[in-house]
Motif scaffolding. Sequence first.
Motif, mmCIF file in Angstrom:
data_model
loop_
_atom_site.group_PDB
_atom_site.id
_atom_site.type_symbol
_atom_site.label_atom_id
_atom_site.label_comp_id
_atom_site.label_asym_id
_atom_site.label_seq_id
_atom_site.Cartn_x
_atom_site.Cartn_y
_atom_site.Cartn_z
ATOM 1 N N HIS A 139 0.869 -1.177 0.000
ATOM 2 C CA HIS A 139 0.000 0.000 0.000
ATOM 3 C C HIS A 139 0.908 1.229 0.000
ATOM 4 O O HIS A 139 0.737 2.135 0.810
ATOM 5 C CB HIS A 139 -0.926 -0.005 1.218
ATOM 6 C CG HIS A 139 -1.833 -1.192 1.269
ATOM 7 N ND1 HIS A 139 -2.949 -1.313 0.470
ATOM 8 C CD2 HIS A 139 -1.775 -2.327 2.000
ATOM 9 C CE1 HIS A 139 -3.543 -2.469 0.732
ATOM 10 N NE2 HIS A 139 -2.857 -3.102 1.647
ATOM 11 N N ASP A 140 1.869 1.212 -0.906
ATOM 12 C CA ASP A 140 2.880 2.259 -0.930
ATOM 13 C C ASP A 140 2.429 3.478 -1.723
ATOM 14 O O ASP A 140 2.281 4.574 -1.179
ATOM 15 C CB ASP A 140 4.188 1.713 -1.513
ATOM 16 C CG ASP A 140 4.762 0.578 -0.684
ATOM 17 O OD1 ASP A 140 4.606 0.609 0.554
ATOM 18 O OD2 ASP A 140 5.357 -0.348 -1.264
ATOM 19 N N ALA A 142 -0.342 4.191 -2.847
ATOM 20 C CA ALA A 142 -1.637 4.708 -2.409
ATOM 21 C C ALA A 142 -1.445 5.959 -1.561
ATOM 22 O O ALA A 142 -2.365 6.765 -1.424
ATOM 23 C CB ALA A 142 -2.391 3.636 -1.618
ATOM 24 N N HIS A 143 -0.241 6.124 -1.010
ATOM 25 C CA HIS A 143 0.083 7.346 -0.253
ATOM 26 C C HIS A 143 -0.063 8.578 -1.143
ATOM 27 O O HIS A 143 -0.363 9.677 -0.650
ATOM 28 C CB HIS A 143 1.515 7.239 0.279
ATOM 29 C CG HIS A 143 1.962 8.401 1.094
ATOM 30 N ND1 HIS A 143 1.396 8.737 2.315
ATOM 31 C CD2 HIS A 143 2.924 9.341 0.866
ATOM 32 C CE1 HIS A 143 1.997 9.810 2.799
ATOM 33 N NE2 HIS A 143 2.919 10.205 1.948
ATOM 34 N N GLY A 145 -2.242 8.537 -3.718
ATOM 35 C CA GLY A 145 -3.520 8.385 -4.399
ATOM 36 C C GLY A 145 -3.397 7.671 -5.728
ATOM 37 O O GLY A 145 -4.275 7.795 -6.592
ATOM 38 N N LEU A 146 -2.316 6.886 -5.905
ATOM 39 C CA LEU A 146 -2.073 6.164 -7.151
ATOM 40 C C LEU A 146 -2.274 4.674 -6.950
ATOM 41 O O LEU A 146 -2.121 4.160 -5.833
ATOM 42 C CB LEU A 146 -0.635 6.414 -7.636
ATOM 43 C CG LEU A 146 -0.264 7.851 -7.995
ATOM 44 C CD1 LEU A 146 1.242 7.952 -8.241
ATOM 45 C CD2 LEU A 146 -1.037 8.305 -9.233
ATOM 46 N N PRO A 147 -2.586 3.950 -8.021
ATOM 47 C CA PRO A 147 -2.676 2.492 -7.891
ATOM 48 C C PRO A 147 -1.289 1.897 -7.704
ATOM 49 O O PRO A 147 -0.284 2.474 -8.140
ATOM 50 C CB PRO A 147 -3.291 2.063 -9.234
ATOM 51 C CG PRO A 147 -2.868 3.133 -10.195
ATOM 52 C CD PRO A 147 -2.878 4.408 -9.395
ATOM 53 N N GLU A 148 -1.214 0.752 -7.044
ATOM 54 C CA GLU A 148 0.067 0.069 -6.917
ATOM 55 C C GLU A 148 0.472 -0.457 -8.297
ATOM 56 O O GLU A 148 -0.352 -1.015 -9.021
ATOM 57 C CB GLU A 148 -0.032 -1.089 -5.929
ATOM 58 C CG GLU A 148 -0.475 -0.690 -4.533
ATOM 59 C CD GLU A 148 0.422 0.388 -3.927
ATOM 60 O OE1 GLU A 148 1.652 0.333 -4.125
ATOM 61 O OE2 GLU A 148 -0.106 1.294 -3.260
ATOM 62 N N THR A 151 -0.530 -3.895 -9.709
ATOM 63 C CA THR A 151 -1.911 -4.186 -10.102
ATOM 64 C C THR A 151 -2.206 -3.799 -11.548
ATOM 65 O O THR A 151 -3.306 -4.051 -12.039
ATOM 66 C CB THR A 151 -2.896 -3.448 -9.179
ATOM 67 O OG1 THR A 151 -2.730 -2.027 -9.346
ATOM 68 C CG2 THR A 151 -2.633 -3.807 -7.714
ATOM 69 N N TYR A 200 7.354 4.627 -11.881
ATOM 70 C CA TYR A 200 7.258 4.267 -10.463
ATOM 71 C C TYR A 200 8.614 3.711 -10.028
ATOM 72 O O TYR A 200 9.151 2.808 -10.666
ATOM 73 C CB TYR A 200 6.221 3.165 -10.225
ATOM 74 C CG TYR A 200 4.783 3.504 -10.488
ATOM 75 C CD1 TYR A 200 3.926 3.843 -9.440
ATOM 76 C CD2 TYR A 200 4.239 3.421 -11.771
ATOM 77 C CE1 TYR A 200 2.579 4.107 -9.667
ATOM 78 C CE2 TYR A 200 2.901 3.688 -12.007
ATOM 79 C CZ TYR A 200 2.074 4.027 -10.953
ATOM 80 O OH TYR A 200 0.747 4.284 -11.182
#
Length: 218
Positions: A139-140, A142-143, A145-148, A151, A200
Motif C-alpha cells: 500500500h505504498d 496509495a500514499h 492516491g495512485l494504484p500500486e 496491479t 514508479y
Amino acid sequence: MTDPYARSAPDEKTPGPEDGRRRRWWLIAAVPVLAGAVIAAGVLVTGADDGKDGGRAAREAADARWAEGITPEWMAERMGLDVPATAGSPRAAYEVTSRFDTGLLTFTLTRAEAKRYLEKHPPDGKWLEPTSAQTTNAHDFAHFGLPEPETLKKGVRYGYVCPGATAESAQSPPDTYDTSDERCVRLYAHDYTPTRARIYLRTHFDPGISPLPPTPSA
C-alpha cells in the motif's frame, strides 16, 4: 409418636461406594474441559492471530510513519537515479518501519522521454511485461492516491535497475527487500495515456540507513 421427618424420603438413598466412584469419574472428565476453557481464554487475551503473523503485522503497522521533508531530489539521490528536468508531477516519500524503510519516487514523462529514460537506466536482465495483474499486499503508492504498479497489466514494463551494480550482482535477481549497499530499485513504466508514461520507483533500506532530512519547523 413417630416423627414423620425421622424417615428418609422415598427417593433419597444413603451415599454408598458407587456414588463416590461416580463423583470421582465426573471430576476426572471435567478437568480437560476446564483446561481447554482456560487455554482458549488465554488465546483470546494474547491474540489468536499472533501465530499467523497478524499480531506482528498490526504492531509493524502501528510503528510505521511517513517521514517529513522528503523531496524528489533527495529520494533520487539515495536511489542513485535522477529525475529528468522535464518530469511532470514528481513526488517522493519515505516510510519508516521497524523492519525496513521504503523509499518511493514517481513522476510522468512523455512516451518518447520515458523511452530515453529506460535506455539510460537499463534493467538487470531485460524489461518484463506482466501477463496479468499481480496480487500485492503493498500500500505504498496509495500514499499519493495512485494504484500500486503491481496491479497494472496493460502498457506496463518493469525490472530491477541497479545503479553501480557489479557484473556478479547482476547475474541473479535481487531480493524483493534488498537492503544492501548496492541496492536495486524496482522500476515500473506505465503508458497510462497514448502520449504519456508514469515512472514508479521503489526501493528498501535498512532502518535508519539514510539520515533523513531535517524536519521542517512549524
